[in-house]
Scaffold this active site. Structure first.
Site, PDB file in Angstrom:
ATOM      1  N   CYS A 138       3.267  15.306 -11.965  1.00  0.00           N
ATOM      2  CA  CYS A 138       2.087  16.168 -11.905  1.00  0.00           C
ATOM      3  C   CYS A 138       2.456  17.643 -12.084  1.00  0.00           C
ATOM      4  O   CYS A 138       1.611  18.461 -12.385  1.00  0.00           O
ATOM      5  CB  CYS A 138       1.319  15.944 -10.606  1.00  0.00           C
ATOM      6  SG  CYS A 138       2.341  16.066  -9.152  1.00  0.00           S
TER       7      CYS A 138
ATOM      8  N   GLN B  31      11.623  10.555  -9.582  1.00  0.00           N
ATOM      9  CA  GLN B  31      10.798  10.605 -10.783  1.00  0.00           C
ATOM     10  C   GLN B  31      11.644  10.690 -12.048  1.00  0.00           C
ATOM     11  O   GLN B  31      11.322  10.060 -13.061  1.00  0.00           O
ATOM     12  CB  GLN B  31       9.834  11.803 -10.688  1.00  0.00           C
ATOM     13  CG  GLN B  31       8.724  11.561  -9.671  1.00  0.00           C
ATOM     14  CD  GLN B  31       8.013  12.838  -9.256  1.00  0.00           C
ATOM     15  OE1 GLN B  31       8.582  13.933  -9.315  1.00  0.00           O
ATOM     16  NE2 GLN B  31       6.762  12.715  -8.828  1.00  0.00           N
TER      17      GLN B  31
END
Lengths: 284, 446
Positions: free
Chosen positions: B53, B115
Site C-alpha cells: 500500500c 512483503q
C-alpha cells in the site's frame, strides 16, 4: 583445601555475574545469558564440592559459624535461582542475583572455616542438622526475595514516574516480580518456621529450656513474626510497593542480626564459642 | 547486444500520492499477468514487482529501464511524474534499504520484509525471477536480518495505542483475566481497548454519558455497556481505565480514586487519559498503586522511539552499505571469472598439445618417469605464467574495473563473451528453476 575449591567456585560465580551483567546491558547478546547460566551451574557444582570437602575436613563444625552459614546460604540461593531460571526464564534477574552472591561470598574467602572450638556431642543430632539446613534455606529464599523486591522498586519508580529507561525494557512486568516475591517469601517462611521449631526443640534439650530470652531467640522470633505478618497481609490485599519495601526491611534485619549477634562475643549462646565453654569446663 | 543491468522503476509514499499508488498497485492474478508480460518483453531477462500500500516498485534485469517504465505509464498516464529510476548499485541499495525497513513510512516496521519476500516468491513462481534475482534477494533478506539483529531499529512503540498496551503489559504482565473500562466514546480509546482485547484481556466494559453512543461503542468493541452513574463502582472492578470523553473537566478526581483504591484493597489500577483537555486529575498519580498516563506521556514515548530509531537507522545504513558493496564486488568478480576460466583452458590446451608433440618426437627414449616430468614442466610453465595475470584480473574485478578482462581476452586472443553467465541464467530460468537456493548454487558454479 575446601577454601581453595571455594575460591575456584567464586571465580566461576564472577564469570557468571559478568555474563549476566553483559546480557543486561546488551540484551541482544542472547549468548551472554546462556553463558551466565552454565557458569552459574558450574559454580554451584564446584561450590557443592567445596562444602563436601569442608565437611570431610572439619566434620560439620564449620556450619556453627557465620561463615559456614553464609557459604551454605549462598550455595542454596544459587541453586534456587538456577531452578527458577529453568521455570520462569528470567535471565535479566540474574544481573541482580549474581552480584548479591558475590558480595556475600567474597569476604568469606579470607576467613578460615574452622569454628572456635568443637561443638559438644549434644549438638550432634538430626534436629540440629535440620535446624541449620532449614534456617539457611529460609534465609536464602528471603535473600532472593530481597533481590526481586529491589528490582520491583527500581522498576516501579520508573513506571510510575513515567521515565521509561533501561529497566523498563529489560525486566519482567511488575506483576510477575510481585508474584515471584510473594512466592519466595511464602516458601522462605515455611522453611524458617521449621527451623524455629527444630531450634526450640534443640534448645529444650541442650539449654534445658525451650525459651530463655537468648538474643538469638528474640531476633528469630521477631523475624518469624515479621515474615508471618507478610504472608498474612498478602491475604488482605497487600502487594506491590509496600510488600517489596517490607521484604527489603525483613532481609536487612535478618542479615544484620546474623552479623551483629556473631560479631559481639558472648551475646548469645547460639552457636557460640564452644572452645570457651570447654575451657570453662576444664577449669571446673 | 548491450550489457544487461539491474533497473528499478517505482513510486512510493515519498514520491506519489495515494491516488496514483492505488491505480498502479497490483495483487494476485493481475500481478502474475504483469510479471509474465514483463518477462516476455524483449531485452528483459528477469523481473520482480513489489506492490504494497505504500509502494509499487518494478525491478528488472534488462538492457534498459523502458519496459519497467511502461508498466507504470500503461496503467496510470500521470504516473510518469512520480517515478524514480535507479540503476545498478543504486537499485541494489534501494532494494536492500526497502527490505531492511529503512525506506518505510514508519522506519523499522516489521511487515515490509515479508512483503518483499512475497514479491520475490511470486516472481520466482511465475518464472520471472532467475538466478540473478535469487542472489540479489537472498542477500537483501540476509541484510534485513542483520539489521534487525544488530540494531534496535524495530524496538519500541510507534503509536499511542501501542504505548498504552506496552504500559499495561508492564504493570499487569499477563492480561488474561484482566478487565478494561472504556469511559467515553473517543476513537483512540476504542482502538486501545481493541488492542488490549487482542492481547487477551477478558472483559471490556463501556460507559458513556449518552447511553446510545455508549451502547453502539460497546457493540463495536465487543464489550458490555454500563450506565455513566456507575462510574465510581466500576473503578473498583476494573484493572485498566481508558478515558476519552469530550468533557472539559476532570472526570476522574483524586477523591474518587482515593475511595476506589480503598475499596480495591490497593490492587493496582492503570488510568490512561486520551482526552484533551485532560479527563483524569494528574493528582491521581500521587496515590500509591495508581499508574496514570496522559496523551503527553504517551506521545513522549512515541517520539523517543522515533528518536531512537533515527539513531539506529544510521547504524542500519552502514550495514546496508557494507552489504551492498560486498554484493557489488561479488558481482564484478563473477563477471571476470569467465575470462579467467577461458584463459586457463586455452593455456592448458596449448601446454598439453606441446607436451604430446614433444613426447611423440622423443617418446621412445624416455621412460614413464621422464614422460611425467615433461608433462609436469609444461603445466608448471602455464601456472607460473598465468599466476600474475590471474591475480591482477581478480583484483581488477573486485575494484570494479571491467576493462581489464576485455583487454586480457583481446590480448590472448580468446573469444570473450561478457554475457555468458547471463545466457546460462536464462537457460536455467526457462527450465523453470524457481527455488532460490538451488539456482543460486547453480550460478555459483557457472
Amino acid at each position: 583445601m575446601s577454601v581453595t575449591i571455594l575460591r575456584a567456585a567464586t571465580a566461576l560465580y564472577t564469570v557468571a555475574t559478568a555474563a549476566y551483567v553483559v546480557f543486561f546491558a546488551r540484551p541482544r547478546i542472547a549468548r551472554a545469558a546462556t553463558i551466565g547460566f552454565w557458569f552459574l551451574a558450574a559454580a554451584f557444582a564446584v561450590h557443592a564440592i567445596a562444602i563436601g570437602v569442608g565437611c570431610a575436613e572439619l566434620g560439620g563444625q564449620e556450619f556453627f559459624s557465620l561463615r559456614g552459614g553464609l557459604v551454605l546460604m549462598v550455595w542454596l540461593a544459587a541453586g534456587i535461582y538456577l531452578v527458577l531460571q529453568r521455570w520462569y526464564r528470567l535471565p535479566t534477574v540474574g544481573a541482580f542475583i549474581t552480584p548479591l552472591i558475590l558480595v556475600v561470598l567474597f569476604p568469606l574467602l579470607f576467613v578460615g572455616p574452622e569454628h572456635a572450638g568443637v561443638p559438644p556431642e549434644t549438638l550432634r543430632n538430626p534436629s540440629v542438622t535440620l535446624h541449620i539446613v532449614t534456617a539457611v534455606l529460609g534465609v536464602a529464599l528471603f535473600g532472593l526475595a530481597f533481590g526481586v523486591s529491589l528490582m520491583y522498586l527500581l522498576q516501579e519508580r520508573e513506571v510510575k514516574g513515567k521515565r521509561f529507561g533501561a529497566l523498563f525494557s529489560r525486566l519482567p512486568s511488575l506483576d510477575a516480580l510481585d508474584r515471584l516475591n510473594q512466592r519466595l517469601v511464602r516458601t522462605g517462611f515455611v522453611f524458617y518456621t521449621v527451623a524455629i521449631v527444630a531450634g526450640t526443640l534443640t534448645a529444650k534439650v541442650v539449654w534445658k529450656s525451650a525459651w530463655s530470652w537468648d538474643p538469638q531467640q528474640v531476633v528469630s522470633l521477631a523475624v518469624f513474626l515479621l515474615y508471618g505478618a507478610m504472608v498474612q497481609l498478602r491475604h488482605t490485599g497487600w502487594h506491590g510497593r509496600r510488600y517489596a519495601v517490607l521484604t527489603l526491611v525483613g532481609f536487612v534485619i535478618v542479615l544484620g542480626s546474623m552479623v551483629t549477634l556473631k560479631s559481639v562475643p558472648g551475646v548469645t549462646r547460639h552457636a557460640g564459642d564452644y572452645g570457651a565453654a570447654a575451657r570453662a569446663g576444664d577449669a571446673q | 547486444m548491450s550489457e544487461r543491468e539491474i533497473f528499478l522503476v517505482g513510486l512510493s509514499h515519498k514520491s506519489a500520492p495515494i491516488e496514483v499508488r492505488e491505480r498502479v498497485a497490483l495483487t494476485g492474478d493481475a500481478l502474475k499477468a504483469a510479471l509474465g508480460e514483463l518477462r516476455s518483453t524483449e531485452g528483459v531477462s528477469e523481473a520482480m514487482v513489489v506492490s504494497t500500500c505504500n509502494r509499487v516498485e518494478v525491478f528488472v534485469h534488462a538492457q534498459a529501464d523502458e519496459p519497467a517504465r511502461r508498466f507504470f505509464t500503461s496503467r496510470a498516464a500521470d504516473a510518469g511524474a512520480h517515478l524514480y529510476v535507479k540503476q545498478g548499485v543504486d537499485a541494489i541499495r534501494h532494494l536492500f534499504r526497502v527490505s531492511s525497513s529503512l525506506d518505510s513510512m514508519v522506519v523499522g516496521e516489521q511487515q515490509i520484509l515479508g512483503q518483499v519476500k512475497e514479491a520475490y516468491g511470486l516472481a520466482s513462481a511465475a518464472s520471472a525471477a532467475g538466478s540473478y534475482f535469487s542472489r540479489l534477494c537472498n542477500r537483501a533478506f540476509a541484510t534485513a536480518k542483520r539489521v534487525r539483529n544488530e540494531t534496535d531499529i524495530g524496538k519500541g512503540a510507534t503509536s499511542m495505542s501501542q504505548v498504552a498496551v506496552e504500559l499495561v503489559e508492564k504493570i499487569f504482565g499477563d492480561l488474561r483475566g484482566r478487565s478494561i473500562l472504556l469511559a467515553g466514546a473517543g476513537k483512540m480509546g476504542a482502538l486501545s481497548a481493541k488492542a488490549l482485547q487482542v492481547l487477551g484481556a477478558d472483559r471490556i466494559l463501556v460507559t458513556n454519558r449518552s447511553p446510545e453512543r455508549g451502547q453502539a461503542l460497546a457493540a463495536q468493541v465487543g464489550g458490555t455497556f454500563r450506565p455513566w452513574d456507575e462510574l465510581t463502582k466500576l473503578l473498583v472492578q476494573v484493572d485498566v481505565v481508558i478515558v476519552s470523553t469530550g468533557a472539559p473537566t476532570f472526570v476522574l478526581t483524586r477523591d474518587m480514586l482515593h475511595a476506589a483504591m480503598k475499596a480495591r484493597r490497593h490492587r493496582s489500577i492503570c488510568l490512561i487519559d486520551l482526552a484533551v483537555p485532560r479527563n483524569v486529575d494528574p493528582a491521581c498519580a500521587e496515590l500509591g498503586d495508581v499508574y496514570a498516563y496522559d496523551v503527553d506521556d504517551l506521545e513522549r514515548v512515541v517520539s523517543s522511539t522515533r528518536e531512537a530509531r533515527r539513531g539506529e537507522a544510521l547504524r542500519a545504513e552502514a550495514i546496508v552499505e557494507a552489504e551492498v558493496m560486498a554484493f557489488a564486488k561479488e558481482r564484478e568478480a563473477r563477471a571476470a571469472l569467465p575470462v579467467l576460466a577461458q584463459l586457463r583452458r586455452h593455456a592448458e590446451k596449448i601446454a598439453r598439445a606441446e607436451a604430446e608433440r614433444t613426447l611423440a618426437q622423443v617418446g621412445l627414449k624416455l621412460d614413464d618417469k621422464g614422460r611425467k616430468s615433461v608433462e609436469a614442466m609444461a603445466q608448471a610453465i602455464v601456472n607460473k605464467l598465468l599466476h600474475g595475470p590471474t591475480a591482477r584480473l581478480k583484483e581488477a574485478a573486485a575494484s570494479g574495473d571491467t576493462s581489464l578482462p576485455g583487454a586480457a581476452a583481446e590480448l590472448f586472443g580468446i573469444d570473450h563473451e561478457p554475457h555468458e553467465a547471463t545466457s546460462a541464467e536464462s537457460e536455467e530460468r526457462s527450465a523453470g528453476n524457481g527455488a532460490g537456493r538451488a539456482s543460486a548454487a547453480a550460478s555459483e558454479r557457472s
